[in-house]
Design an enzyme around this catalytic site. Structure first.
Site, PDB file in Angstrom:
ATOM      1  N   LYS A 202     -41.311 -46.536 -90.293  1.00  0.00           N
ATOM      2  CA  LYS A 202     -41.917 -47.673 -91.444  1.00  0.00           C
ATOM      3  C   LYS A 202     -40.961 -48.519 -91.653  1.00  0.00           C
ATOM      4  CE  LYS A 202     -42.564 -48.923 -95.121  1.00  0.00           C
ATOM      5  NZ  LYS A 202     -42.143 -50.187 -95.599  1.00  0.00           N
ATOM      6  N   GLY A 255     -31.918 -47.577 -97.552  1.00  0.00           N
ATOM      7  CA  GLY A 255     -32.559 -48.228 -98.565  1.00  0.00           C
ATOM      8  C   GLY A 255     -31.663 -48.322-100.041  1.00  0.00           C
ATOM      9  N   SER A 256     -32.680 -48.552-100.940  1.00  0.00           N
ATOM     10  CA  SER A 256     -32.173 -48.595-102.505  1.00  0.00           C
ATOM     11  C   SER A 256     -31.727 -47.331-102.921  1.00  0.00           C
ATOM     12  CB  SER A 256     -32.771 -49.349-103.562  1.00  0.00           C
ATOM     13  OG  SER A 256     -34.013 -49.029-103.535  1.00  0.00           O
ATOM     14  N   THR A 257     -30.672 -47.050-103.658  1.00  0.00           N
ATOM     15  CA  THR A 257     -30.748 -45.483-104.236  1.00  0.00           C
ATOM     16  C   THR A 257     -31.860 -45.069-105.124  1.00  0.00           C
ATOM     17  OG1 THR A 257     -28.000 -45.772-104.196  1.00  0.00           O
ATOM     18  CG2 THR A 257     -29.106 -44.289-106.100  1.00  0.00           C
ATOM     19  N   GLU A 258     -32.316 -46.235-105.733  1.00  0.00           N
ATOM     20  CA  GLU A 258     -33.798 -45.837-106.551  1.00  0.00           C
ATOM     21  C   GLU A 258     -34.793 -45.455-105.879  1.00  0.00           C
ATOM     22  OE1 GLU A 258     -34.680 -49.797-107.912  1.00  0.00           O
ATOM     23  OE2 GLU A 258     -36.351 -49.029-109.102  1.00  0.00           O
ATOM     24  N   GLY A 260     -34.434 -44.200-102.765  1.00  0.00           N
ATOM     25  CA  GLY A 260     -33.783 -42.929-102.273  1.00  0.00           C
ATOM     26  C   GLY A 260     -34.170 -41.744-103.082  1.00  0.00           C
ATOM     27  N   GLU A 277     -29.336 -42.858 -96.710  1.00  0.00           N
ATOM     28  CA  GLU A 277     -28.029 -43.937 -96.482  1.00  0.00           C
ATOM     29  C   GLU A 277     -28.321 -45.024 -97.784  1.00  0.00           C
ATOM     30  OE1 GLU A 277     -26.203 -47.101 -95.941  1.00  0.00           O
ATOM     31  OE2 GLU A 277     -27.165 -47.300 -94.070  1.00  0.00           O
ATOM     32  N   CYS A 311     -25.115 -52.835 -97.607  1.00  0.00           N
ATOM     33  CA  CYS A 311     -24.838 -51.723 -98.610  1.00  0.00           C
ATOM     34  C   CYS A 311     -23.594 -51.450 -98.690  1.00  0.00           C
ATOM     35  CB  CYS A 311     -25.476 -50.478 -98.160  1.00  0.00           C
ATOM     36  SG  CYS A 311     -25.352 -50.032 -96.367  1.00  0.00           S
ATOM     37  N   GLU A 408     -25.012 -52.500-108.187  1.00  0.00           N
ATOM     38  CA  GLU A 408     -24.964 -53.317-106.740  1.00  0.00           C
ATOM     39  C   GLU A 408     -26.002 -54.458-106.838  1.00  0.00           C
ATOM     40  OE1 GLU A 408     -27.633 -51.216-103.508  1.00  0.00           O
ATOM     41  OE2 GLU A 408     -25.767 -51.790-102.232  1.00  0.00           O
TER      42      GLU A 408
HETATM   43  P1  ADP Z   1     -34.564 -53.021-101.223  1.00  0.00           P
HETATM   44  O1  ADP Z   1     -34.548 -52.830-102.878  1.00  0.00           O
HETATM   45  O2  ADP Z   1     -33.418 -52.941-100.557  1.00  0.00           O
HETATM   46  O3  ADP Z   1     -35.629 -53.898-100.786  1.00  0.00           O
HETATM   47  P2  ADP Z   1     -35.880 -50.592-100.908  1.00  0.00           P
HETATM   48  O4  ADP Z   1     -35.259 -49.167-101.048  1.00  0.00           O
HETATM   49  O5  ADP Z   1     -36.854 -50.954-101.666  1.00  0.00           O
HETATM   50  O6  ADP Z   1     -34.852 -51.415-100.380  1.00  0.00           O
HETATM   51  O7  ADP Z   1     -36.642 -50.546 -99.554  1.00  0.00           O
HETATM   52  C1  ADP Z   1     -36.269 -49.866 -98.155  1.00  0.00           C
HETATM   53  C2  ADP Z   1     -37.389 -49.254 -97.687  1.00  0.00           C
HETATM   54  O8  ADP Z   1     -38.278 -48.315 -98.312  1.00  0.00           O
HETATM   55  C3  ADP Z   1     -38.485 -50.236 -97.249  1.00  0.00           C
HETATM   56  O9  ADP Z   1     -38.983 -49.950 -95.976  1.00  0.00           O
HETATM   57  C4  ADP Z   1     -39.777 -50.279 -98.234  1.00  0.00           C
HETATM   58  O10 ADP Z   1     -40.939 -50.326 -97.825  1.00  0.00           O
HETATM   59  C5  ADP Z   1     -39.542 -48.646 -98.554  1.00  0.00           C
HETATM   60  N1  ADP Z   1     -40.135 -47.978 -99.753  1.00  0.00           N
HETATM   61  C6  ADP Z   1     -40.025 -48.746-100.870  1.00  0.00           C
HETATM   62  N2  ADP Z   1     -40.658 -47.858-101.830  1.00  0.00           N
HETATM   63  C7  ADP Z   1     -40.766 -46.967-101.160  1.00  0.00           C
HETATM   64  C8  ADP Z   1     -41.545 -45.556-101.835  1.00  0.00           C
HETATM   65  N3  ADP Z   1     -42.005 -45.539-102.916  1.00  0.00           N
HETATM   66  N4  ADP Z   1     -41.583 -44.552-100.812  1.00  0.00           N
HETATM   67  C9  ADP Z   1     -41.414 -44.814 -99.650  1.00  0.00           C
HETATM   68  N5  ADP Z   1     -40.742 -45.697 -99.059  1.00  0.00           N
HETATM   69  C10 ADP Z   1     -40.558 -46.858 -99.874  1.00  0.00           C
END
Ligand code: ADP
Length: 506
Positions: A202, A255-258, A260, A277, A311, A408
């Site tokens: 995805k 992606g973001s820790t949140e 994650g 990561e 990151c 961050e």
């Molecule tokens: P950033 O804050 O850098 O945009 P995110 O962590 O929001 O990074 O996004 C990284 C990836 O995680 C993207 O592919 C996004 O679509 C996906 N993503 C965002 N929210 C969710 C979720 N609740 N469940 C699964 N994947 C998600």
């Protein structure tokens, strides 16, 4: 800094091939076929430099994830992938790397248009490292093997033959961000394919384009149907459905820790394997004996490369107070020289941030820093639109409790702080973060460099350099920067189960 006066739109600058490719709505790759979303929905991919529409892609959601997972499951359980010899799998991976190199200009152009980064950077870093990753991984299928292990079990005397057998974990759901669109595909797909897994990928909603072009190259390289399925769609719908899917054995997320943490929750229902990561707030430490010129260049690149959207960005600069002014002035002068512009213009050194959301987030941090009393030596705000450009910024006069120091920012914003001695306080301040992804040390005293490196809580330490990545080097974080490692031999562990087989032979 007048960015917009000369250009009508970045698409005008794209090659005819890329323009034609973008003119069609781009479908998703499921089971070897290019398909529209089951809902029929599409969404617009926005050009971050002009805020205009670059392309239209399928808006995959749960139903499409279901179809993609079913295809990956079939390909894993009964498809030809599993039956291929390791050497054949290696050849397919190598071919993917070759095809990436052959299409380097087109892929760099797509990442530049989609993400905003300069094409020259996309070519030298993103696309080259992507090809390298597949080439590096192509050597692994023939080298993944178990061990014979002598056992000493007194409760069951006899003679035994015991060995381990590494096996692919199965169907993998991979969710990636927008900062290195193609490279994140390579980091994830390379090891999953090397270990014999099948994948549903995805991609980030902000930057789906190069992944879809990569999908075409995967088929051209001879990857069997269903082995890699690429779904475009949003995180809350497609991403969440993938992370929670009962037929997925493992989720790999960057992606973001949140987010994650949401992935971990979603995957916890059936205890899927998870690797993460995540974010960082990396310290870059400059000792008094550092080569100032090299340090200034390295510290500037540490934060401003990829517009700070890394990151591992060196976002907290600790400088010995003897050379603090010199280094801060140097980094600020370097920031002022950076030419902002459209990614496809040859002289552009920094493009826009990726999206309106990201622009709002970074400028919000700049406002909060200033409100808290930090001073911008250079930069300090966004550039009026259209486009999501932010001025490269150096902040001083910060305190440890400020949001700009703790959180961050994921933008071109450096906080610079002086220190007096190389002592426990310095190490404590450098480690004073919930993250632990990367760190830098600048000094001409190699002993001190290694003493400091050993005490830093971070998955990577660069000495007298920064942002040095290689497919062979593990990368990942301590603390809330993640679980597991990307790249190198170590990433294979993310995609393998170990089976121990014991036979009574006497
Ligand atoms: P950033 O804050 O850098 O945009 P995110 O962590 O929001 O990074 O996004 C990284 C990836 O995680 C993207 O592919 C996004 O679509 C996906 N993503 C965002 N929210 C969710 C979720 N609740 N469940 C699964 N994947 C998600």
């Amino acid at each position: 800094m007048n960015i917009h006066a000369t250009v009508a739109g970045t698409l005008d600058k794209a090659s005819p091939k890329v323009r034609d490719w973008l003119a069609q709505p781009r479908p998703m790759l499921i089971d070897g076929q290019w398909v529209a979303a089951k809902s029929g929905k599409t969404f617009a991919v926005i050009d971050p430099a002009t805020e205009g529409k670059l392309a239209e892609v399928a808006e995959g959601d749960k139903a499409d994830i279901d179809a993609a997972v079913a295809a990956a499951r079939r390909a894993f359980d009964s498809g030809p992938w599993r039956k291929m010899t390791p050497s054949e799998r290696g050849r397919v991976l190598h071919k993917i790397g070759d095809l990436i190199y052959e299409n380097i200009d087109e892929l760099a152009e797509l990442d530049s248009l989609d993400n905003g980064k300069p094409k020259a950077v996309a070519k030298a870093a993103d696309v080259t490292l992507s090809a390298d990753m597949f080439h590096y991984m192509s050597g692994w299928p023939t080298k993944i093997h178990g061990k014979t292990i002598p056992i000493s079990n007194l409760a069951a005397p006899g003679e035994y033959f015991s060995f381990t057998r590494p096996e692919p974990v199965g169907v993998v759901g991979q969710i990636i961000p927008w900062n290195f669109p193609l490279l994140m595909c390579a980091w994830k797909l390379g090891p999953a394919l090397a270990t014999g897994c099948t994948v549903v990928l995805k991609v980030a909603e902000e930057t789906p384009l190069s992944a879809l072009r990569l999908g075409e190259l995967l088929l051209e390289a001879g990857l069997p149907d269903g082995v890699v399925n690429i779904v475009t769609g949003f995180g809350e719908t497609a991403g969440a459905a993938l992370a929670a899917h009962p037929n997925v054995n493992k989720v790999a997320f960057t992606g973001s820790t949140e987010v994650g943490k949401l992935i971990v929750q979603a995957a916890s229902h059936d205890l899927k394997r998870v690797s993460l990561e995540l974010g960082g707030k990396s310290p870059n430490i400059v000792l008094a004996d550092a080569d100032v010129e090299a340090t200034v260049a390295g510290a500037a690149a540490g934060i401003f490369f990829n517009h700070g959207q890394c990151c591992n960005a060196g976002s907290r600069l600790f400088v010995h107070d003897k050379i603090f002014d010199k280094v801060v002035d140097g980094v600020s002068a370097a920031a002022e020289k950076i030419k902002l512009g459209f990614g496809l213009d040859e002289d552009t050194e920094m493009g826009p941030l990726v999206s309106e959301v990201q622009y709002g987030r970074v400028t919000g941090y700049l406002d909060s820093g200033k409100a808290d009393g930090a001073k911008a030596v250079t930069g300090g705000d966004g550039v009026d639109g259209p486009g999501y450009f932010v001025k490269p910024t150096v902040l001083v006069d910060t305190t440890p409790d400020m949001k700009v120091v703790k959180e961050e920012i994921f933008g071109p914003v450096l906080v610079a702080m002086p220190f007096k001695d190389v002592d426990d306080d310095l190490i404590r301040d450098a480690n004073n973060s919930l993250y632990g992804l990367a760190a830098g040390v600048w000094t001409s005293d190699i002993q001190k460099a290694h003493q400091i490196a050993n005490r830093l809580e971070s998955g990577t330490v660069w000495v007298n350099c920064y942002h040095v990545f290689d497919a062979a080097l593990p990368f990942g974080g301590y603390k809330q920067s993640g679980w597991g490692r990307e790249m190198g031999e170590q990433v294979l562990n993310n995609y393998l189960e170990t089976k121990a087989i014991t036979t009574k032979i006497g």
